[in-house]
Design a protein around this motif. Structure first.
Motif, PDB file in Angstrom:
ATOM      1  N   LEU A  40     -50.006 -15.413  -6.589  1.00 26.88           N
ATOM      2  CA  LEU A  40     -50.238 -13.978  -6.704  1.00 26.88           C
ATOM      3  C   LEU A  40     -48.978 -13.185  -6.378  1.00 26.88           C
ATOM      4  CD1 LEU A  40     -53.819 -13.644  -5.175  1.00 26.88           C
ATOM      5  CD2 LEU A  40     -53.158 -13.541  -7.588  1.00 26.88           C
ATOM      6  N   PHE A  41     -48.193 -13.669  -5.431  1.00 25.88           N
ATOM      7  CA  PHE A  41     -46.928 -12.998  -5.109  1.00 25.88           C
ATOM      8  C   PHE A  41     -46.030 -12.939  -6.349  1.00 25.88           C
ATOM      9  CE2 PHE A  41     -46.173 -13.169  -0.222  1.00 25.88           C
ATOM     10  CZ  PHE A  41     -47.314 -12.414  -0.035  1.00 25.88           C
ATOM     11  N   TYR A  42     -45.862 -14.076  -7.001  1.00 20.58           N
ATOM     12  CA  TYR A  42     -44.979 -14.103  -8.162  1.00 20.58           C
ATOM     13  C   TYR A  42     -45.595 -13.421  -9.374  1.00 20.58           C
ATOM     14  CZ  TYR A  42     -41.058 -16.700  -6.325  1.00 20.58           C
ATOM     15  OH  TYR A  42     -39.929 -17.050  -5.620  1.00 20.58           O
ATOM     16  N   VAL A 229     -49.240  -6.545  -4.694  1.00 15.87           N
ATOM     17  CA  VAL A 229     -48.346  -5.454  -4.274  1.00 15.87           C
ATOM     18  C   VAL A 229     -47.241  -5.990  -3.375  1.00 15.87           C
ATOM     19  CG1 VAL A 229     -48.197  -3.354  -2.882  1.00 15.87           C
ATOM     20  CG2 VAL A 229     -50.027  -3.602  -4.557  1.00 15.87           C
ATOM     21  N   VAL A 230     -47.619  -6.856  -2.410  1.00 21.47           N
ATOM     22  CA  VAL A 230     -46.612  -7.464  -1.536  1.00 21.47           C
ATOM     23  C   VAL A 230     -45.637  -8.300  -2.359  1.00 21.47           C
ATOM     24  CG1 VAL A 230     -46.230  -9.100   0.342  1.00 21.47           C
ATOM     25  CG2 VAL A 230     -48.100  -7.460   0.482  1.00 21.47           C
ATOM     26  N   GLY A 231     -46.156  -9.033  -3.340  1.00 19.18           N
ATOM     27  CA  GLY A 231     -45.295  -9.841  -4.192  1.00 19.18           C
ATOM     28  C   GLY A 231     -44.329  -9.007  -5.007  1.00 19.18           C
ATOM     29  N   PHE A 232     -44.812  -7.885  -5.528  1.00 12.23           N
ATOM     30  CA  PHE A 232     -43.946  -7.005  -6.317  1.00 12.23           C
ATOM     31  C   PHE A 232     -42.780  -6.488  -5.482  1.00 12.23           C
ATOM     32  CE2 PHE A 232     -43.016  -2.535  -7.569  1.00 12.23           C
ATOM     33  CZ  PHE A 232     -42.329  -2.825  -8.743  1.00 12.23           C
ATOM     34  N   ALA A 233     -43.069  -6.051  -4.248  1.00 10.53           N
ATOM     35  CA  ALA A 233     -42.008  -5.498  -3.403  1.00 10.53           C
ATOM     36  C   ALA A 233     -41.159  -6.597  -2.776  1.00 10.53           C
ATOM     37  CB  ALA A 233     -42.615  -4.618  -2.312  1.00 10.53           C
ATOM     38  N   GLY A 234     -41.815  -7.581  -2.141  1.00 10.25           N
ATOM     39  CA  GLY A 234     -41.096  -8.592  -1.368  1.00 10.25           C
ATOM     40  C   GLY A 234     -40.431  -9.670  -2.189  1.00 10.25           C
ATOM     41  N   TYR A 235     -40.962  -9.940  -3.392  1.00  7.30           N
ATOM     42  CA  TYR A 235     -40.361 -10.963  -4.244  1.00  7.30           C
ATOM     43  C   TYR A 235     -39.718 -10.352  -5.488  1.00  7.30           C
ATOM     44  CZ  TYR A 235     -42.331 -14.939  -1.691  1.00  7.30           C
ATOM     45  OH  TYR A 235     -42.612 -15.887  -0.741  1.00  7.30           O
ATOM     46  N   GLY A 236     -40.341  -9.321  -6.081  1.00  9.33           N
ATOM     47  CA  GLY A 236     -39.828  -8.727  -7.305  1.00  9.33           C
ATOM     48  C   GLY A 236     -38.664  -7.790  -7.084  1.00  9.33           C
ATOM     49  N   VAL A 237     -38.913  -6.661  -6.421  1.00  6.97           N
ATOM     50  CA  VAL A 237     -37.852  -5.687  -6.170  1.00  6.97           C
ATOM     51  C   VAL A 237     -36.750  -6.318  -5.331  1.00  6.97           C
ATOM     52  CG1 VAL A 237     -37.304  -3.436  -5.170  1.00  6.97           C
ATOM     53  CG2 VAL A 237     -39.497  -3.777  -6.337  1.00  6.97           C
ATOM     54  N   SER A 238     -37.128  -7.128  -4.352  1.00  4.83           N
ATOM     55  CA  SER A 238     -36.135  -7.807  -3.511  1.00  4.83           C
ATOM     56  C   SER A 238     -35.215  -8.687  -4.352  1.00  4.83           C
ATOM     57  CB  SER A 238     -36.845  -8.652  -2.450  1.00  4.83           C
ATOM     58  OG  SER A 238     -35.913  -9.414  -1.705  1.00  4.83           O
ATOM     59  N   LEU A 239     -35.787  -9.421  -5.308  1.00  2.00           N
ATOM     60  CA  LEU A 239     -34.968 -10.309  -6.132  1.00  2.00           C
ATOM     61  C   LEU A 239     -34.048  -9.518  -7.054  1.00  2.00           C
ATOM     62  CD1 LEU A 239     -34.169 -13.098  -7.030  1.00  2.00           C
ATOM     63  CD2 LEU A 239     -36.162 -13.145  -8.554  1.00  2.00           C
ATOM     64  N   VAL A 240     -34.521  -8.403  -7.582  1.00  2.00           N
ATOM     65  CA  VAL A 240     -33.663  -7.558  -8.416  1.00  2.00           C
ATOM     66  C   VAL A 240     -32.437  -7.112  -7.618  1.00  2.00           C
ATOM     67  CG1 VAL A 240     -33.483  -5.338  -9.601  1.00  2.00           C
ATOM     68  CG2 VAL A 240     -35.516  -6.751  -9.926  1.00  2.00           C
ATOM     69  N   LEU A 241     -32.670  -6.628  -6.406  1.00  2.00           N
ATOM     70  CA  LEU A 241     -31.567  -6.193  -5.554  1.00  2.00           C
ATOM     71  C   LEU A 241     -30.657  -7.364  -5.190  1.00  2.00           C
ATOM     72  CD1 LEU A 241     -33.543  -3.787  -3.182  1.00  2.00           C
ATOM     73  CD2 LEU A 241     -32.064  -3.156  -5.101  1.00  2.00           C
ATOM     74  N   PHE A 242     -31.252  -8.522  -4.969  1.00  2.00           N
ATOM     75  CA  PHE A 242     -30.463  -9.702  -4.612  1.00  2.00           C
ATOM     76  C   PHE A 242     -29.527 -10.100  -5.749  1.00  2.00           C
ATOM     77  CE2 PHE A 242     -29.643 -14.239  -4.301  1.00  2.00           C
ATOM     78  CZ  PHE A 242     -29.334 -14.401  -2.955  1.00  2.00           C
ATOM     79  N   VAL A 243     -30.020 -10.094  -6.983  1.00  2.00           N
ATOM     80  CA  VAL A 243     -29.183 -10.470  -8.129  1.00  2.00           C
ATOM     81  C   VAL A 243     -28.037  -9.481  -8.304  1.00  2.00           C
ATOM     82  CG1 VAL A 243     -29.144 -10.787 -10.630  1.00  2.00           C
ATOM     83  CG2 VAL A 243     -31.052 -11.688  -9.297  1.00  2.00           C
TER      84      VAL A 243
END
Length: 360
Positions: A40-42, A229-243
């Motif tokens: 669900l996170f991903y 929602v947690v997945g979108f922020a903690g895995y999605g938006v976080s990964l965009v910023l990380f890249v």
């Protein structure tokens, strides 16, 4: 210097979002099985970013060529030659990593798990140094040693001497994400949102299938929404910023700044589950904070030569982009197109970004 500061802030923002996701995942594991939470996170990450990409496309300004409307240049598409790198990153970081983390969180306290996530930065740097030959100095190596010492102290403390099985799962997840980070480096010049979206849409269904195969069922509406929602922020938006940080700082440095993620996770976990941490907890925290501080204060400057280079990425016309255009350009920046870099020798503060991957 301004662009480098922006890249550091971007990496720290990615760390904050990812670190906060760990104790929230721990809370969800009280009612949902590990693979369901990971899936669900991903799924929330990929689905949310797909919607964001659609909105971005609809809002993108339009230009014109010979009177015909067209979308303004945005990002270069992923090339077929880059597909193996992205596939490997998805398998390691999108499938194996989150599954191991969720298994570890079942038996490992949230605060402990959050601090153990520092190992991701250590493993990321080691792979970057050994396999991809990124430069480092004694200060960076000392910082990594402090992080390792803090993690070992944390893992070997408690009523039972030795490394707990749950902690091993968390460390294994960190190794998977480190492999992911280094493979993602190979495609980091492309659109960060596309990369993160593809990871989420590929990893989400795989983890959900594993959950259903193990007998899990769809959660109720509130838990489903909370996980996505947690997945979108903690895995999605976080990964965009990380890249984005990855292309500007290099793999090892981005991993180092990302090492502050556990500090945000610990802070949130202590709010959710108030308790008095043991002295070993604070000692481990101090060692890890020292390691992060040594990374943050690093300065790297020397005379270096840029070899001729042809590539495509989103850029502005700065000191490294003084090329002419073979098409009508309205002055919009940043923009994307294939361009050629002429040889250039100069000295300035820099990191191993997409233009500074030279040998020393």
């Amino acid at each position: 210097m301004k662009s480098q500061l922006h890249a550091i802030v971007t990496a720290l923002a990615a760390a904050a979002l990812f670190g906060a996701a760990t104790p929230l995942a721990k809370a969800l594991l009280g009612t949902l099985p590990p693979f369901m939470v990971a899936g669900l996170f991903y799924l929330g990450s990929g689905g949310g970013l797909a919607i964001a990409m659609l909105v971005r496309r609809l809002l993108r300004p339009r230009g014109s060529v010979n009177g015909a409307a067209r979308l303004a240049p945005a990002h270069a598409p992923l090339r077929l030659a880059e597909a193996p790198w992205l596939a490997g990153a998805i398998a390691a970081g999108g499938v194996a990593g989150p599954a191991l983390l969720m298994l570890g969180l079942v038996t490992t306290p949230a605060a402990t798990s959050a601090l153990l996530l520092n190992f991701e930065g250590v493993f990321t740097a080691l792979i970057a140094w050994v396999c991809f030959r990124e430069n480092f100095d004694a200060q960076i190596a000392l910082g990594m040693a402090a992080i390792v010492a803090g993690g070992m102290l944390l893992s070997w403390s408690g009523p039972h001497a030795g490394l707990a099985p749950g902690a091993l799962f968390v460390v294994g997840a960190c190794l998977c994400w480190a492999v992911d980070n280094n493979l993602t480096r190979k495609v980091s010049a492309n659109d960060a949102m596309t990369i993160a979206c593809l990871k989420g849409l590929a990893a989400g269904p795989v983890n959900l299938l594993a959950a259903f195969w193990l007998g899990a069922h769809w959660p109720d509406g509130p838990h489903l929404a909370a996980a996505m929602v947690v997945g979108f922020a903690g895995y999605g938006v976080s990964l965009v910023l990380f890249v984005i940080a990855l292309r500007n700082l290099g793999t090892a440095r981005t991993g180092a700044y990302f090492s502050v993620a556990p500090l945000f996770g610990v802070a949130l976990s202590l709010v959710l589950w108030p308790q008095r941490p043991a002295l070993t907890f604070w000692a481990a925290l101090a060692l890890m904070a020292l390691g992060v501080w040594l990374h943050v204060r690093e300065r790297h400057e020397h005379t270096h030569t840029h070899e001729p280079l042809d590539h495509t990425h989103r850029h502005r016309h700065d000191a490294h982009h003084r090329h002419e255009h073979d098409f009508d350009w309205d002055g919009t920046e940043p923009h994307t197109h294939a361009h050629h870099h002429l040889p250039l020798t100069h000295s300035h503060l820099h990191f191993p970004d997409v233009h500074h991957r030279h040998s020393h």
